[in-house]
Design an enzyme around this catalytic site. Sequence first.
Site, mmCIF file in Angstrom:
data_model
loop_
_atom_site.group_PDB
_atom_site.id
_atom_site.type_symbol
_atom_site.label_atom_id
_atom_site.label_comp_id
_atom_site.label_asym_id
_atom_site.label_seq_id
_atom_site.Cartn_x
_atom_site.Cartn_y
_atom_site.Cartn_z
ATOM 1 N N ASN A 418 48.007 7.451 -17.420
ATOM 2 C CA ASN A 418 48.988 6.505 -16.913
ATOM 3 C C ASN A 418 49.332 5.468 -17.977
ATOM 4 O O ASN A 418 48.484 4.639 -18.338
ATOM 5 C CB ASN A 418 48.473 5.785 -15.664
ATOM 6 C CG ASN A 418 49.471 4.740 -15.169
ATOM 7 O OD1 ASN A 418 50.492 5.066 -14.578
ATOM 8 N ND2 ASN A 418 49.199 3.464 -15.441
ATOM 9 N N GLU A 419 50.538 5.556 -18.534
ATOM 10 C CA GLU A 419 51.171 4.554 -19.402
ATOM 11 C C GLU A 419 50.535 4.382 -20.773
ATOM 12 O O GLU A 419 50.945 3.488 -21.527
ATOM 13 C CB GLU A 419 51.249 3.191 -18.679
ATOM 14 C CG GLU A 419 52.110 3.240 -17.431
ATOM 15 C CD GLU A 419 52.414 1.877 -16.826
ATOM 16 O OE1 GLU A 419 53.360 1.791 -16.029
ATOM 17 O OE2 GLU A 419 51.693 0.904 -17.152
ATOM 18 N N ASN A 420 49.571 5.215 -21.134
ATOM 19 C CA ASN A 420 48.910 4.992 -22.426
ATOM 20 C C ASN A 420 49.764 5.422 -23.612
ATOM 21 O O ASN A 420 49.738 4.774 -24.669
ATOM 22 C CB ASN A 420 47.566 5.714 -22.452
ATOM 23 C CG ASN A 420 46.576 5.101 -21.483
ATOM 24 O OD1 ASN A 420 46.812 4.024 -20.953
ATOM 25 N ND2 ASN A 420 45.489 5.782 -21.231
#
Length: 808
Positions: A418-420
């Site tokens: 998630n969003e890395n």
Amino acid sequence: MVHSQRILDTGWTLSCARPVGAPNLPQSIPAKVPGTVHTDLLAARLIPNPYLDLNEIAVDWVGRCDWRYELAFDWHDQSAGTVELVCPGLDTFAQLVLNGAIIGETANMNREYRFDLGGLLRDGANTLSILFESAWTRGEALAKQYEPRPNNYPGPANLMRKMACNFGWDWGPTLVTAGIWKPMRIESWSRARIAQLRPEVTLQGAAGKVRIHAEIDGQGEGMSLRASVAGVTATQPIGQGALDLTVPSPQLWWPHGLGSQPLYTLDVELLDESGAVTDSWSRQIGFRSLRLDTSADDVGTAFNFIINDVPVYICGANWIPDDCFLPRVTPERYAARILQAKQANINMLRVWGGGIYETDAFYEACDKAGMLVWQDFLFACAAYPEEGDLPAEIEAEARDNIVRLMPYPSLVLWNGNNENIWGWFDWGWQDVLEGRTWGKGYYLDLLPRLVAELDPTRPYWAGSPYSGTMDIHPNDPAHGCSHVWDVWNDVGYEHYADSVPRFCSEFGWQAPPTWATLTQSVHDQPMTPTSPGVWHHQKATIGNDKLLRGLSGHLPTPTNMDDWHYATQLNQARAIRFGIEHWRSHRGLNMGAIVWQLNDCWPVTSWSAVDGYGRLKPLWYALRAAYHPHLLTIQPRGEELHLFAVNERTLFWRGPVTVKRLRFDGTVLAEWTHWRLCADRLDVASLAIPSHVATPGNPREELLVATMHDSVAHHWFAEDVELDLPEARADLSITRDDADWLVTVTAHSLLKDLCLFVDRIHPEASVDDMLVTLLPGETRTLRVQCAVELNAAMLCQTPVFRCANQLR
């Protein structure tokens, strides 16, 4: 000997092994297993409820102590061959001691550990002790081991394999848990056992195919594997490769709304030379085909789930852990929450990467409900080192959970993080990292390799958001899946209309929980948006400021607590419905929206549709309308207004459609009927609305109403702050219908977004609809469940009876 097991779920005690900042505590207290330290302390009345008021701060010491669980038990089965202690969920850093001898250590709450007890078990009395080290303490040591890595939230979650949101999030408290969060057991077996079983379930034409890969611990030579499903049985000696079964013409498993969810029991047995069963495995499976279309086109790159050769528009919601204390989420609670999602016309839940791989009960409930599951691997909003012990733990964790979850037909995607990847591109990580690792090797190498090896029937995607390649910005709306957070963070919700993402896997808008939940958890006197308890239950940075800013240009600024509560909840519902209807009108280009978020883990102001005590916010009703399989919506296209009929049914939707321009007093100013609007199955149809209907004479007092069968769409020519909404006038009448109340509202004026907040009357009361707009003379009957006697006087008073007309 047949494989046997003993559940270790009674007789445990809990004691504080290192009391950092702890008050005086008893020497030991009873412990519930599965459970957590916090819930045991709560049961013993040694801490206040951390969900109430500011108690979260008062119990912070719990997460900074070390804790010991102990169990005294008898053992008399000395004939067992191999005896192992099986630990599916130890949170997180634990040392296990049996009868004074260390049998093992753990460092990952997300995987199963097995420890050989051979030679250590005594005939008769035994003592098992598990010492849990504080994750904060271990985090300090890990921070010295690893050079600094960016992390959007405080705490060392990116340095360990523990639920990241334990350390606090912008919707969650900092309650750092420890304990035995899944059932423990002793397993006994001789000669061989089924160590791992992977069923690949596919379709080949009309036939169902099951290919079973088994790994056997022990001496499996000469033994056989027997499998049966749907009346088909096959047997094969161990060591001869995968075991295949073919099921002629099975019924297909579908997402709800497109078909049924037939499940077939797959039984697998390990047989010795005599044909005796020595071990067995059983799961329910479903037959369906699956692929993720990420092909290039004239616009960019698609992101489209194809189930049974049908392109499915995803009406989704993000799922977070449903409680900070995981064992409190029972199978019944999972089923209830998933039913709430289904009733809101949600067809996919994305299990977000800052939480957990949910227990089997979650996926079983999704299978039965026809709820698709997008599963994140557990990485969120931070850079993760690729050195030290972490890669081995991550691989073991991924292998464990891929194998555990692959039988479930509801699971349709493995997502890397998630969003890395977005963080590496846009959040200043590259300068801070100075070339150090941040997780790229996990998302682009390790995880896709493991999915391809273990679960080749399912697609893998490297991240959310992700464009499909590191050569294109990960949050490019023309490619792959996108997150839309600039709207909530920076601008008004009208800016959802600025783009059409191919697939939006996160977007959201905040609002407080229901009034009953707020007052159950916060006891400020007086209660205001910024009183201590309310403020503490708002975890987003300048969240309350964003709530008020988001009202600007849409709704008047509230001047009291009741208006603040209603206006912010109403604005949340309108914002999300606005975005979804815009994207759905572009069906084909856009093929999915996953709102942030379905649920909460505690009572809090957040982006959820179902609050921390399971109550429905107005957003839930807005989602049910915006995600309806037959959506009628009026949207601008250039200088014109168009009517869109979006059809997610498997039959075409057609009929006459009428659009009227009316004054708020009900006077028809213009009218147009198109006698045969037809939206093909799983498609969208549109019509330009003639200008004499679409052009208002006075936008402050006119609206458009479109009807097609039972579907209705409203279009307002201005925002509420610019509308001359009349004083709300209505009559209410009440009748009984068995255990429910039927409340009939008759409008004598225009009523915009009518809500009956019956939880103000009784905390467990509920109503079947909200955000109802009525023209003068129209009626609507609402079904209310309430344990106390109702009357019209109760229901017609503010703040129970609310509509947008009252916000001035």
